[in-house]
Write a protein that holds these residues in place. Structure first.
Motif, short mmCIF file in Angstrom:
data_model
loop_
_atom_site.label_atom_id
_atom_site.label_comp_id
_atom_site.label_asym_id
_atom_site.label_seq_id
_atom_site.Cartn_x
_atom_site.Cartn_y
_atom_site.Cartn_z
N PHE A 134 28.37 33.51 27.02
CA PHE A 134 28.35 34.97 26.82
C PHE A 134 29.07 35.69 27.96
N GLU A 135 28.90 35.14 29.17
CA GLU A 135 29.57 35.75 30.33
C GLU A 135 31.09 35.63 30.18
N LYS A 136 31.56 34.51 29.62
CA LYS A 136 33.00 34.33 29.40
C LYS A 136 33.56 35.46 28.53
N ARG A 137 32.80 35.80 27.49
CA ARG A 137 33.28 36.85 26.58
C ARG A 137 33.34 38.20 27.29
N ARG A 138 32.30 38.46 28.09
CA ARG A 138 32.29 39.73 28.84
C ARG A 138 33.45 39.77 29.83
N ALA A 139 33.66 38.64 30.54
CA ALA A 139 34.74 38.57 31.54
C ALA A 139 36.10 38.73 30.85
N ARG A 140 36.23 38.12 29.67
CA ARG A 140 37.50 38.22 28.94
C ARG A 140 37.82 39.68 28.63
N LYS A 141 36.80 40.43 28.18
CA LYS A 141 37.01 41.85 27.87
C LYS A 141 37.46 42.62 29.12
N PHE A 142 36.82 42.29 30.24
CA PHE A 142 37.17 42.97 31.49
C PHE A 142 38.61 42.63 31.91
N PHE A 143 38.98 41.34 31.80
CA PHE A 143 40.35 40.93 32.15
C PHE A 143 41.38 41.63 31.26
N ILE A 144 41.07 41.77 29.98
CA ILE A 144 42.02 42.44 29.08
C ILE A 144 42.18 43.91 29.49
N TYR A 145 41.05 44.56 29.86
CA TYR A 145 41.13 45.95 30.33
C TYR A 145 42.07 46.05 31.53
N VAL A 146 41.89 45.13 32.49
CA VAL A 146 42.72 45.17 33.71
C VAL A 146 44.18 44.89 33.38
N GLN A 147 44.42 43.87 32.54
CA GLN A 147 45.82 43.52 32.19
C GLN A 147 46.52 44.69 31.50
N ASP A 148 45.79 45.40 30.63
CA ASP A 148 46.40 46.49 29.85
C ASP A 148 46.47 47.81 30.62
N TYR A 149 45.76 47.90 31.75
CA TYR A 149 45.68 49.17 32.48
C TYR A 149 47.05 49.56 33.04
N GLU A 150 47.48 50.75 32.72
CA GLU A 150 48.71 51.30 33.30
C GLU A 150 48.37 52.68 33.85
N GLU A 158 40.62 54.13 29.04
CA GLU A 158 39.31 54.13 28.38
C GLU A 158 38.39 55.23 28.94
N GLY A 159 39.01 56.39 29.16
CA GLY A 159 38.22 57.55 29.57
C GLY A 159 37.74 57.54 31.01
N MET A 160 38.22 56.57 31.82
CA MET A 160 37.76 56.50 33.22
C MET A 160 38.89 56.85 34.19
N ASP A 161 38.58 57.67 35.19
CA ASP A 161 39.54 57.97 36.25
C ASP A 161 39.24 57.04 37.41
N LEU A 162 40.08 56.03 37.58
CA LEU A 162 39.80 55.00 38.59
C LEU A 162 39.93 55.50 40.02
N ASN A 163 40.45 56.72 40.19
CA ASN A 163 40.45 57.30 41.54
C ASN A 163 39.08 57.89 41.88
N LYS A 164 38.23 58.01 40.85
CA LYS A 164 36.88 58.57 41.08
C LYS A 164 35.78 57.53 40.81
N VAL A 165 35.95 56.77 39.73
CA VAL A 165 34.94 55.77 39.37
C VAL A 165 34.96 54.64 40.40
N THR A 166 33.79 54.21 40.86
CA THR A 166 33.77 53.11 41.85
C THR A 166 33.96 51.77 41.14
N ALA A 167 34.35 50.77 41.92
CA ALA A 167 34.50 49.42 41.37
C ALA A 167 33.17 48.94 40.79
N ARG A 168 32.08 49.28 41.45
CA ARG A 168 30.76 48.86 40.97
C ARG A 168 30.47 49.42 39.57
N ASP A 169 30.79 50.71 39.38
CA ASP A 169 30.55 51.35 38.08
C ASP A 169 31.45 50.77 37.00
N LEU A 170 32.70 50.52 37.37
CA LEU A 170 33.63 49.93 36.39
C LEU A 170 33.13 48.56 35.93
#
Length: 445
Positions: A134-150, A158-170
């Motif tokens: 189950f953790e693999k699936r969650r990690a995969r989703k997170f990796f895809i978010y990071v790979q696609d992030y521009e 995905e509605g998040m401002d990474l200059n404000k949202v902390t790494a912990r919250d993400l």
């Protein structure tokens, strides 16, 4: 020596040589001096005999270790991220033409007492034994978010401002477990402690992307590259570059005393009774001990072995990161291994380093967990050295002092220091937008 220079650089450590090269390329008149008769300062590369002299005094190394000349043991061993800051500097200055690189075989992480390959993409996350199903699936989703992030494409945010949202919250949005956060933060994003979790997530995501893009670059087993014959080639390559642009190098200059006027501003450097004038001085902490403060200490073990590090797929060159939490420490531990495949030792021999920010005065005890992962060693040397940072005001004294090298076995923090110093010295940002493919020709598998 009675000329006037824009900048006098003291010490031929890697940081000083990179700065000397960058300044020369940008039209500064540079004089570069070193009290030693060899290049590299703290970041020099030693033959077997020199290694023995340093740690064992007058003893001779055993013949079973092979020819002394075939050893190039880097005192500050660090791998380069294929798309990272140092490679950009090398291309920006065209130093790549003096060097040959080879991809590093493996990038691993220590987790629950074992060594695992670092998964860097969504595909690798699904295959990794580091995580349950189950953790693999969650990690995969997170990796895809990071790979696609521009950064410039709001749709990927995905509605998040990474200059404000902390790494912990993400990370919590994806529900990742502590062990997963540990290897992502420390062996992918290469943070050396956990303070990044409460900072804006942008830097964390950029670091993860840098790792994945570097990994894809050479299709090797890691995102890292390393020069043939080791890092000792780098200061010399930058010295050559500086000379091409009219810089002057002087080795074996004793004392190198910085001269200050009545306002405390540096105006020159005296050696052997002669003073060279300058507008600015750049140096490592050893040349201006009164202007630096001790901020920590690095403990390290240097080992010569006849085999690769166990459980690293017989990798001839490899980095293993041991995150602080896995060891119950305040800082990460790093294993670095390189071998005859990068021409740093004779055939069949491997050089391994275990390094960490020291928390005690007993390196043998403190580094044991890392050393135990190496298996049998032919020889081992222990050492600690102090880390210094400048405490001067460069606007008043015109002295620009580098920080000491940290325990990390990759170059990212070193380059950050160099780029920040360059901006302070010149008042300009260093533009490192370069064609990264320029380095690939020199990179053999």
């Amino acid at each position: 020596m009675d000329e006037e220079y824009d900048v006098i650089v003291l010490g031929t450590g890697l940081k000083e040589c990179i700065l000397s090269g960058l300044l020369s390329v940008n039209g500064f008149k540079v004089l570069h001096m070193d009290r030693n008769e060899y290049y590299g300062g703290e970041s020099s590369s030693l033959s077997l005999k020199q290694l023995w002299q340093r740690f064992r005094g007058n003893d001779q190394p055993p013949e079973s270790l092979g020819s002394s000349r075939e050893y190039n043991v880097d005192m500050i061993p660090k791998f380069m991220m294929a798309n990272g800051g140092l490679v950009r500097v090398l291309i920006h200055t065209d130093v790549t033409k003096y060097l040959n690189f080879k991809a590093v075989d493996g990038s691993f992480v220590y987790n629950k007492g074992k060594i695992y390959k670092v998964p860097a993409t969504d595909v690798e996350a699904l295959k990794s034994p580091l995580m349950g199903l189950f953790e693999k699936r969650r990690a995969r989703k997170f990796f895809i978010y990071v790979q696609d992030y521009e950064e410039n494409d709001p749709k990927s945010h995905e509605g998040m401002d990474l200059n404000k949202v902390t790494a912990r919250d993400l990370i919590s949005k994806y529900g990742l477990e502590d062990d997963t956060i540990d290897f992502i933060g420390h062996s992918l994003a290469l943070h050396s402690d956990d303070s990044y979790l409460d900072e804006p997530a942008m830097e964390f995501v950029k670091r993860m992307k840098l790792y994945a893009e570097s990994l894809a670059r050479f299709q090797g087993g890691s995102p890292y590259i390393y020069p043939m014959y080791g890092l000792g080639e780098l200061p010399q390559a930058f010295a050559r570059l500086s000379a091409v642009y009219g810089g002057t190098y002087m080795l074996n200059k004793p004392e190198c005393k910085v001269e200050f006027d009545e306002n405390g501003k540096a105006f020159g450097v005296t050696s052997e009774g002669e003073t060279a004038k300058c507008k600015k001085v750049v140096c490592d902490p050893s040349y201006l001990p009164d202007k630096v403060q001790k901020v920590g200490k690095v403990a390290r073990a240097i080992c010569i072995m006849s085999h690769s590090i166990p459980d690293t797929n017989d990798s001839h060159s490899v980095q293993v990161i041991l995150p602080q939490k896995q060891l119950g420490r305040k800082s990460d531990m790093y294993l670095f291994c390189c071998s005859y495949s990068h021409n740093v030792a004779p055939k069949g021999k491997y050089i391994a380093f275990v390094t960490t920010e020291a928390e005690t005065d007993q390196p043998e005890v403190e580094l044991k967990r890392g050393v135990d992962l190496l298996g049998p060693v032919d020889e081992i040397f222990y050492e600690t050295y102090d880390r210094f940072e400048p405490k001067n005001d460069h606007e008043v004294d015109h002295c620009f002092i580098s920080t000491s090298y940290d325990a990390t076995t990759h170059f990212e923090s070193t380059v950050k220091n160099v780029i920040a110093m360059y901006s302070k010295i010149t008042g300009e940002e260093l533009d490192l937008t370069v064609d990264l493919s320029a380095a690939s020709a020199a990179t053999g598998e």
